[in-house]
Write a protein that holds these residues in place. Sequence first.
Motif, PDB file in Angstrom:
ATOM      1  N   TYR A  88     -12.026  -5.538   9.957  1.00  0.00           N
ATOM      2  CA  TYR A  88     -11.593  -4.781  11.137  1.00  0.00           C
ATOM      3  C   TYR A  88     -11.038  -3.408  10.763  1.00  0.00           C
ATOM      4  O   TYR A  88     -11.199  -2.438  11.500  1.00  0.00           O
ATOM      5  CB  TYR A  88     -10.546  -5.575  11.927  1.00  0.00           C
ATOM      6  N   LYS A  93     -11.374  -1.140  14.147  1.00  0.00           N
ATOM      7  CA  LYS A  93     -11.064  -1.907  15.352  1.00  0.00           C
ATOM      8  C   LYS A  93      -9.605  -2.354  15.260  1.00  0.00           C
ATOM      9  O   LYS A  93      -9.288  -3.465  14.837  1.00  0.00           O
ATOM     10  CB  LYS A  93     -11.999  -3.117  15.476  1.00  0.00           C
ATOM     11  N   TYR A  94      -8.707  -1.477  15.696  1.00  0.00           N
ATOM     12  CA  TYR A  94      -7.287  -1.661  15.394  1.00  0.00           C
ATOM     13  C   TYR A  94      -6.610  -2.722  16.269  1.00  0.00           C
ATOM     14  O   TYR A  94      -5.645  -3.343  15.831  1.00  0.00           O
ATOM     15  CB  TYR A  94      -6.569  -0.320  15.507  1.00  0.00           C
ATOM     16  N   LYS A  95      -7.087  -2.945  17.475  1.00  0.00           N
ATOM     17  CA  LYS A  95      -6.523  -4.022  18.304  1.00  0.00           C
ATOM     18  C   LYS A  95      -6.833  -5.379  17.672  1.00  0.00           C
ATOM     19  O   LYS A  95      -5.959  -6.245  17.566  1.00  0.00           O
ATOM     20  CB  LYS A  95      -7.085  -3.955  19.723  1.00  0.00           C
ATOM     21  N   ASP A  96      -8.092  -5.554  17.270  1.00  0.00           N
ATOM     22  CA  ASP A  96      -8.470  -6.796  16.588  1.00  0.00           C
ATOM     23  C   ASP A  96      -7.705  -6.953  15.280  1.00  0.00           C
ATOM     24  O   ASP A  96      -7.314  -8.061  14.904  1.00  0.00           O
ATOM     25  CB  ASP A  96      -9.975  -6.791  16.301  1.00  0.00           C
ATOM     26  N   SER A  98      -4.657  -5.870  14.589  1.00  0.00           N
ATOM     27  CA  SER A  98      -3.282  -6.295  14.880  1.00  0.00           C
ATOM     28  C   SER A  98      -3.226  -7.785  15.214  1.00  0.00           C
ATOM     29  O   SER A  98      -2.332  -8.503  14.754  1.00  0.00           O
ATOM     30  CB  SER A  98      -2.711  -5.466  16.033  1.00  0.00           C
ATOM     31  N   GLU A  99      -4.160  -8.254  16.005  1.00  0.00           N
ATOM     32  CA  GLU A  99      -4.192  -9.676  16.363  1.00  0.00           C
ATOM     33  C   GLU A  99      -4.425 -10.546  15.122  1.00  0.00           C
ATOM     34  O   GLU A  99      -3.832 -11.624  14.985  1.00  0.00           O
ATOM     35  CB  GLU A  99      -5.290  -9.924  17.398  1.00  0.00           C
ATOM     36  N   HIS A 102      -1.053 -10.718  13.086  1.00  0.00           N
ATOM     37  CA  HIS A 102      -0.015 -11.574  13.676  1.00  0.00           C
ATOM     38  C   HIS A 102      -0.410 -13.054  13.630  1.00  0.00           C
ATOM     39  O   HIS A 102       0.439 -13.927  13.417  1.00  0.00           O
ATOM     40  CB  HIS A 102       0.268 -11.123  15.111  1.00  0.00           C
ATOM     41  N   VAL A 227      -1.335   1.004  11.284  1.00  0.00           N
ATOM     42  CA  VAL A 227      -2.167   0.003  11.951  1.00  0.00           C
ATOM     43  C   VAL A 227      -1.892  -1.424  11.469  1.00  0.00           C
ATOM     44  O   VAL A 227      -2.389  -2.377  12.064  1.00  0.00           O
ATOM     45  CB  VAL A 227      -3.666   0.340  11.742  1.00  0.00           C
ATOM     46  N   GLU A 234       5.845 -10.573  18.381  1.00  0.00           N
ATOM     47  CA  GLU A 234       4.460 -10.721  18.825  1.00  0.00           C
ATOM     48  C   GLU A 234       3.679 -11.733  17.992  1.00  0.00           C
ATOM     49  O   GLU A 234       2.460 -11.834  18.107  1.00  0.00           O
ATOM     50  CB  GLU A 234       3.753  -9.362  18.786  1.00  0.00           C
ATOM     51  N   HIS A 238      -3.889 -16.111  17.882  1.00  0.00           N
ATOM     52  CA  HIS A 238      -5.008 -15.673  18.720  1.00  0.00           C
ATOM     53  C   HIS A 238      -6.215 -16.517  18.354  1.00  0.00           C
ATOM     54  O   HIS A 238      -6.680 -16.499  17.203  1.00  0.00           O
ATOM     55  CB  HIS A 238      -5.290 -14.181  18.494  1.00  0.00           C
ATOM     56  N   LYS A 241      -9.295 -15.040  16.509  1.00  0.00           N
ATOM     57  CA  LYS A 241      -8.964 -14.590  15.144  1.00  0.00           C
ATOM     58  C   LYS A 241      -8.705 -15.789  14.226  1.00  0.00           C
ATOM     59  O   LYS A 241      -9.068 -15.774  13.059  1.00  0.00           O
ATOM     60  CB  LYS A 241      -7.747 -13.665  15.172  1.00  0.00           C
TER      61      LYS A 241
END
Length: 454
Positions: A88, A93-96, A98-99, A102, A227, A234, A238, A241
């Motif tokens: 990622y 793909k920074y949202k993916d 982060s998920e 976490h 990132v 949080e 997910h 993921k």
Amino acid sequence: MNSTSKSKNYQIDMCSGAILPKLLLFALPLIGSSILQLLFNAADVVVVGRFAGDNALAAVGSTGSLINLIVNMFVGLSIGANVITAKYYGAKKYKDLSEAIHTSMLLSVISGIILTFLGVFGAKRILMWMQSPAEVLDLAAQYLKYYFLGITATMVYNFGSAILRAVGDTRRPLYYLFFAGIINVILNLIFVICFDMSVVGVAVATTISQCFAAICVVRCLVKDDGVIKLNLKELKIHKIKLIEILKTGVPAGFQGMVFSFSNVVIQSSINAFGAITIAGNSAAANIEGFIYVSMNAFYQAAISFTSQNFGAKKFERIKKVAFLAESCVLVIGLSLGILIAFLGKYPLYLYSSSADVIVAGQKRLLYMGLLFFLCGMMDVMCGMLRGLGYSITPMIISMLGACGFRLLWIFTIFQIPIFHKIEMLYISYPISWIITFAAQLICFVLAYRKIKKD
């Protein structure tokens, strides 16, 4: 300079520029980190061998394969975290991303809790199945109990450092382990010499030092403003993921477990030769470990570099990564392997002053050292396949080529009276490395052609 800039100073752009300098920039701190981590166990072995006797040395040394058997499945999950984080990050793909981070960190805590239960309540029973000699059984069980009480910290550190590796940051984990290693050695000496705590003392010292390293890694991720920032509020699993982590991590972990199972079977066979052989084998294995982690750094590099370039769709660079990583492993493994094969008796004196233990250790170093580079080359090919998204293939190859062959060797050739010698156990390792490396190389060539064509 703000913290984002500082964070980027530790990261490596794996998708552009000359590969070899960046490969070395990635691998050298990782070698340092791995050696420091090895020193945790080496410090344990040296201190108990010198100040608590050969039985204590055999007790700590004989637990290594069992610890790996129990822990490797969850360490494999951290490889899965590394692969998807790097992918990622390379694809931006920074949202993916982060998920994934976490999910990984919460998974590390869950893994640690499960391992604590397995280690504390199941270790002694497994040691008995391994035919641990009566004189070391209770000491080994005590060591494992206290070691696994702190295993959650080890998992948090492994997952956190896997995330940092995915973006090329191998330097900060090195700094953390440097100070953790100092803490470990100091506490070893205090607990064993001053308080006469024997194997319990070294286990507690290792646990405290690993907690320090874990806290440092978590703080690093929390303080990051880029990132890879971790927000403890949080932390969440997910689902998508988690599935991606498991897709790569479970086969990697299962492969590690099967490897460790074969090592447990081999350790059981070694145990039958008595405490002197166990102690010599344990000391020699610790020395080999320093070479192994030096080569294994390029396995880790192969995963991260391949995953990032795969995410960025830069396939030509992947082939260059494979060639350069294998070349580095060949040079390091061959030179250091020759060194320990012929001069290994000198570092063995760090572990024991017993002449019989030294001779037993030299025997292992001679039979395995000269071809040790094949182990590293085998691992790099495995890392290349994992970086390309292939997780089942390297697992099957490794299970059949390495583990299956060793078990077959023990239950057939080793049982023949003329071959029922410790040397015949050691010979099974290099043969299995050759078989497995050849099979993985063929699969990598086929996988690379398929991905490039698609």
